[in-house]
Write a protein that holds these residues in place. Structure first.
Motif, PDB file in Angstrom:
ATOM      1  N   ARG A   1     -14.798 -94.082  39.855  1.00  0.00           N
ATOM      2  CA  ARG A   1     -13.509 -94.677  40.221  1.00  0.00           C
ATOM      3  C   ARG A   1     -12.608 -94.741  38.984  1.00  0.00           C
ATOM      4  O   ARG A   1     -13.027 -95.190  37.917  1.00  0.00           O
ATOM      5  CB  ARG A   1     -13.703 -96.077  40.797  1.00  0.00           C
ATOM      6  CG  ARG A   1     -12.387 -96.776  41.137  1.00  0.00           C
ATOM      7  CD  ARG A   1     -12.623 -98.127  41.767  1.00  0.00           C
ATOM      8  NE  ARG A   1     -11.352 -98.830  41.989  1.00  0.00           N
ATOM      9  CZ  ARG A   1     -11.031 -99.439  43.135  1.00  0.00           C
ATOM     10  NH1 ARG A   1     -11.850 -99.407  44.155  1.00  0.00           N
ATOM     11  NH2 ARG A   1      -9.873-100.065  43.251  1.00  0.00           N
TER      12      ARG A   1
ATOM     13  N   GLY B   1      -5.938 -92.394  48.193  1.00  0.00           N
ATOM     14  CA  GLY B   1      -6.785 -93.033  49.185  1.00  0.00           C
ATOM     15  C   GLY B   1      -6.737 -94.547  49.120  1.00  0.00           C
ATOM     16  O   GLY B   1      -6.913 -95.225  50.135  1.00  0.00           O
ATOM     17  N   ARG B   2      -6.487 -95.079  47.917  1.00  0.00           N
ATOM     18  CA  ARG B   2      -6.411 -96.534  47.748  1.00  0.00           C
ATOM     19  C   ARG B   2      -4.969 -97.037  47.779  1.00  0.00           C
ATOM     20  O   ARG B   2      -4.729 -98.246  47.718  1.00  0.00           O
ATOM     21  CB  ARG B   2      -7.052 -96.944  46.411  1.00  0.00           C
ATOM     22  CG  ARG B   2      -8.548 -96.727  46.333  1.00  0.00           C
ATOM     23  CD  ARG B   2      -9.137 -97.395  45.096  1.00  0.00           C
ATOM     24  NE  ARG B   2      -8.619 -96.827  43.850  1.00  0.00           N
ATOM     25  CZ  ARG B   2      -9.143 -95.779  43.210  1.00  0.00           C
ATOM     26  NH1 ARG B   2     -10.211 -95.173  43.726  1.00  0.00           N
ATOM     27  NH2 ARG B   2      -8.629 -95.330  42.092  1.00  0.00           N
TER      28      ARG B   2
ATOM     29  N   GLN C   1      -8.101 -89.803  44.861  1.00  0.00           N
ATOM     30  CA  GLN C   1      -8.719 -91.120  45.072  1.00  0.00           C
ATOM     31  C   GLN C   1      -7.693 -92.232  44.971  1.00  0.00           C
ATOM     32  O   GLN C   1      -7.778 -93.238  45.678  1.00  0.00           O
ATOM     33  CB  GLN C   1      -9.867 -91.358  44.089  1.00  0.00           C
ATOM     34  CG  GLN C   1      -9.502 -91.284  42.622  1.00  0.00           C
ATOM     35  CD  GLN C   1     -10.608 -91.819  41.721  1.00  0.00           C
ATOM     36  OE1 GLN C   1     -10.719 -93.024  41.528  1.00  0.00           O
ATOM     37  NE2 GLN C   1     -11.418 -90.923  41.181  1.00  0.00           N
TER      38      GLN C   1
ATOM     39  N   ASP D   1      -8.866 -96.260  38.222  1.00  0.00           N
ATOM     40  CA  ASP D   1      -7.669 -96.959  38.666  1.00  0.00           C
ATOM     41  C   ASP D   1      -6.467 -96.609  37.792  1.00  0.00           C
ATOM     42  O   ASP D   1      -5.328 -96.560  38.267  1.00  0.00           O
ATOM     43  CB  ASP D   1      -7.888 -98.477  38.622  1.00  0.00           C
ATOM     44  CG  ASP D   1      -8.996 -98.919  39.557  1.00  0.00           C
ATOM     45  OD1 ASP D   1      -8.873 -98.674  40.775  1.00  0.00           O
ATOM     46  OD2 ASP D   1      -9.986 -99.492  39.063  1.00  0.00           O
TER      47      ASP D   1
END
Length: 237
Positions: A69, A118-119, A115, A71
């Protein structure tokens, strides 16, 4: 806790960013090619994760990021080819500069953006350069790669802002780092920094921290940070 991936974290600006963000409470993964420097960084900063990685190796990068992950991505890794006339620049130096400063940044960002989409959240930070916006003689290829990063960041922001992803281009002036080590003589480097007017890596790191701490609704799209006092020009002699 937000997870941050910082590239080019073995020295200079990247190292300062990694240390500052980890100390501020982010979960930092620091990447670079110098295994010993990463070992020393991990010993100095409790909790920081290090990852020895050559960003020009696409498969290695893809394998390293699989299931990881991210961020916040701080695309900081870069090189400075020896300054001089473009027509005297070795072809291999041109290729290496384009791969490290541009292509590898695109590849890594391509792996991370899905990703974040996706968030519906994320922050992409690019270490650019004043050479992109005010290019000068003897730095044609370096300036070209940094100008490309500036254009990429602007275009990408238009694509991902609807997903709540922030994109920031950092535009520092002269920073006292090891960027010129090995391509300029010690005397020339000393002359560049002797008046103490150049920015320090920690200045850039504190700037990044301030940008990240803004609320998600606020995106610093481009941030120029220059020395307050004039710095001497770079001499190639």
């Amino acid at each position: 806790m937000e997870r941050v991936l910082v590239t080019g974290a073995t020295s200079g600006i990247g190292r300062a960013i990694a240390v500052t963000l980890q100390t501020a409470g982010y979960a930092v993964t620091a990447t670079g090619r110098n295994a010993q420097a990463l070992h020393d960084l991990a010993a100095e900063v409790p909790g920081i994760e290090t990852l020895c990685l050559n960003l020009s190796d696409r498969q290695a990068v893809a394998d390293a990021l699989a299931g990881r992950r991210v961020d916040i991505l701080v695309n900081n890794a870069g090189i400075m080819p020896p300054p001089g006339p473009f027509d005297a620049m070795p072809p291999e130096a041109i290729d290496e500069t384009v791969v490290v400063n541009l292509s590898a940044v695109l590849w890594l960002t391509r792996l991370v953006v899905p990703q974040m989409r996706g968030r519906n959240a994320g922050h992409l930070v690019f270490t650019g350069s004043s050479a992109a916006h005010a290019p000068g003689a003897n730095f044609a290829v370096y300036s070209a790669t940094k100008a490309a990063i500036a254009a990429f960041a602007t275009a990408l922001r238009g694509e991902v802002s609807g997903n709540g992803i922030r994109v920031t281009e950092l535009v520092p002036g002269r920073v006292e780092t090891g960027l010129y080590s090995g391509i300029l003589s010690p005397g020339t480097r000393q002359a560049m920094y002797e008046n103490g007017a150049s920015l320090q890596p920690g200045d850039i790191a504190e700037t990044v921290l301030a940008v990240l701490r803004l609320p998600a609704r606020a995106d610093v799209t481009r941030l120029d940070i220059m020395p307050t006092r004039p710095v001497p020009p770079i001499s190639l002699k």
